[in-house]
Write a protein that holds these residues in place. Structure first.
Motif, short mmCIF file in Angstrom:
data_model
loop_
_atom_site.label_atom_id
_atom_site.label_comp_id
_atom_site.label_asym_id
_atom_site.label_seq_id
_atom_site.Cartn_x
_atom_site.Cartn_y
_atom_site.Cartn_z
N PHE A 56 72.10 -12.62 39.81
CA PHE A 56 72.61 -12.40 41.17
C PHE A 56 73.89 -13.21 41.36
N ARG A 57 74.92 -12.56 41.84
CA ARG A 57 76.20 -13.24 42.05
C ARG A 57 76.37 -13.58 43.53
N VAL A 58 76.44 -14.86 43.84
CA VAL A 58 76.57 -15.31 45.22
C VAL A 58 78.05 -15.47 45.56
N GLY A 59 78.51 -14.73 46.58
CA GLY A 59 79.89 -14.85 47.03
C GLY A 59 80.06 -15.98 48.02
N LYS A 60 81.29 -16.19 48.47
CA LYS A 60 81.61 -17.31 49.36
C LYS A 60 80.86 -17.24 50.68
N LEU A 61 80.65 -16.03 51.20
CA LEU A 61 80.02 -15.87 52.51
C LEU A 61 78.57 -15.40 52.43
N ASP A 62 78.08 -15.21 51.22
CA ASP A 62 76.73 -14.67 51.07
C ASP A 62 75.66 -15.61 51.62
N GLN A 63 74.66 -15.02 52.26
CA GLN A 63 73.49 -15.74 52.74
C GLN A 63 72.23 -15.23 52.04
N ASN A 64 72.42 -14.50 50.95
CA ASN A 64 71.32 -13.96 50.15
C ASN A 64 71.46 -14.50 48.74
N MET A 92 83.34 -0.77 41.73
CA MET A 92 82.32 -1.79 41.97
C MET A 92 82.27 -2.79 40.82
N ILE A 93 82.39 -2.31 39.61
CA ILE A 93 82.37 -3.20 38.44
C ILE A 93 83.58 -4.13 38.47
N GLU A 94 84.74 -3.59 38.79
CA GLU A 94 85.96 -4.40 38.85
C GLU A 94 85.86 -5.48 39.93
N ALA A 95 85.13 -5.17 41.01
CA ALA A 95 85.00 -6.12 42.13
C ALA A 95 83.75 -7.00 42.00
N TRP A 96 83.05 -6.94 40.88
CA TRP A 96 81.83 -7.72 40.67
C TRP A 96 80.80 -7.44 41.77
N ARG A 97 80.62 -6.17 42.07
CA ARG A 97 79.72 -5.79 43.16
C ARG A 97 78.42 -5.17 42.62
N ASP A 98 77.74 -5.90 41.75
CA ASP A 98 76.46 -5.39 41.25
C ASP A 98 75.34 -5.65 42.24
N ASN A 99 75.59 -6.48 43.24
CA ASN A 99 74.63 -6.69 44.32
C ASN A 99 75.38 -6.66 45.65
N GLY A 100 74.63 -6.53 46.74
CA GLY A 100 75.26 -6.52 48.05
C GLY A 100 75.89 -7.87 48.38
N HIS A 101 76.95 -7.84 49.18
CA HIS A 101 77.65 -9.06 49.56
C HIS A 101 78.00 -9.05 51.04
N ILE A 102 77.89 -10.20 51.67
CA ILE A 102 78.51 -10.41 52.98
C ILE A 102 79.94 -10.85 52.70
N VAL A 103 80.91 -10.09 53.20
CA VAL A 103 82.29 -10.32 52.79
C VAL A 103 83.22 -10.71 53.94
N GLY A 104 82.74 -10.69 55.18
CA GLY A 104 83.61 -11.03 56.30
C GLY A 104 82.81 -11.29 57.56
N ASP A 105 83.53 -11.55 58.66
CA ASP A 105 82.86 -11.81 59.94
C ASP A 105 83.67 -11.18 61.08
N THR A 106 83.25 -11.47 62.30
CA THR A 106 83.87 -10.85 63.48
C THR A 106 84.78 -11.82 64.22
N SER A 107 85.17 -12.92 63.59
CA SER A 107 85.86 -14.00 64.29
C SER A 107 87.29 -13.67 64.72
N SER A 108 87.93 -12.72 64.07
CA SER A 108 89.32 -12.42 64.41
C SER A 108 89.44 -11.96 65.87
N PRO A 109 90.42 -12.47 66.61
CA PRO A 109 90.62 -12.01 67.99
C PRO A 109 91.01 -10.54 68.07
N ASP A 110 91.47 -9.98 66.96
CA ASP A 110 91.84 -8.56 66.94
C ASP A 110 90.64 -7.64 66.75
#
Length: 292
Positions: A56-64, A92-110
């Motif tokens: 399992f590959r844990v990304g920067k924002l992953d909580q799994n 998906m292979i190029e992006a190392w997406r063999d598992n689901g990832h949390i990749v962003g949030d809603t913090s932007s004012p836009d």
């Protein structure tokens, strides 16, 4: 001393019971390979086992983290962010997406709206038939409301509101609306050719809805998909949620990307979520399986 032979059994029996109880209830962690965890069955493991996918590959924002209690092996929502992909596309292979990832949030004012989407690409190594069909059913998106302490439905569509072909890579993409789409009461049939999809992406979405940042804590979405018999195991489906600007047009961020699912002639629901493993039960996330 003559009473000792009666006292000892009374003392020993509770000790044995406590030791046995602790043995039975203490979680047993078992590390499995990709193939092993994809084929894991609840009947093959003790009820207190926790299965862990070793790659399992844990990304920067992953909580799994790829840890799955045996009791959740049959929960497609939990597994959507912890199991490896059933199949993968080149992107998906190029992006190392063999598992689901949390990749962003809603913090932007836009970020003013959110939109759930789906994507279908050719599976790596697949040779597409000259003509085939993709069937896309209902699309639903949910948020966990802090004020109401429950999941609420944000968007529900009987089929996608937009169905396009996007060229790849995404950095230079050009989109074109699909021409051969037939709409029924609760699904859309998209007739495609090899030339249309090969090296490209079938991209579709629901309807953008207002984003309540003060109240919405977590998000989840799903859509239903199946394919014609001649394209079984040749297509990979995935999904996600984007934040959008006030007009609902421009993408500000992507909240998650799901694992990949191998398309079949039978219906599959393509789930994904931003819920951390640690909050899954606290938010009663599994109830989405019943209300979807």
């Amino acid at each position: 001393m003559k009473h000792l032979k009666y006292v000892l059994p009374i003392l020993i029996i509770p000790i044995i019971f406590i030791a046995y109880h602790n043995y039975k209830t203490k979680p047993i962690t078992q590390t499995l390979s990709r193939e092993q965890i994809l084929s894991a069955d609840t009947n093959d493991y003790s009820s207190n086992s926790i299965l862990v996918w070793n790659d399992f590959r844990v990304g920067k924002l992953d909580q799994n983290d790829g840890s799955i209690p045996v009791s959740k092996l049959d929960d497609p929502i939990y597994c959507s962010m912890n199991l490896p992909s059933e199949s993968l596309s080149d992107v998906m292979i190029e992006a190392w997406r063999d598992n689901g990832h949390i990749v962003g949030d809603t913090s932007s004012p836009d970020a003013k709206k959110i939109l759930n989407f789906g994507a279908v690409e050719e599976t790596t190594g697949a040779v597409l038939p000259d003509n085939f069909s993709v069937y896309i059913g209902k699309m639903k998106m949910y948020a966990y409301s802090k004020s109401r302490k429950r999941w609420i439905l944000l968007d529900s569509q009987p089929y996608p509101r937009g169905i396009y072909i996007y060229t790849l890579p995404w950095t230079t993409t050009v989109s074109e609306k699909c021409k051969n789409v037939t709409y029924y009461d609760d699904y859309a049939r998209v007739d495609l050719t090899k030339d249309e999809l090969e090296g490209n992406c079938l991209h579709f979405w629901g309807s953008p809805v207002d984003l309540d940042k003060a109240d919405y804590l977590y998000y989840a979405a799903s859509y239903d998909i199946w394919v014609s018999e001649n394209s079984v195991d040749l297509l990979t489906a995935s999904g996600g949620i984007d934040t959008k600007d006030a007009q609902g047009q421009n993408t500000i961020s992507q909240l998650y990307s799901s694992r990949g699912f191998s398309c079949q002639t039978y219906l599959k629901s393509i789930w994904g979520t931003t819920v951390p493993n640690s909050e899954y039960d606290l938010c009663n996330t599994s109830e989405l399986n019943q209300i979807y």
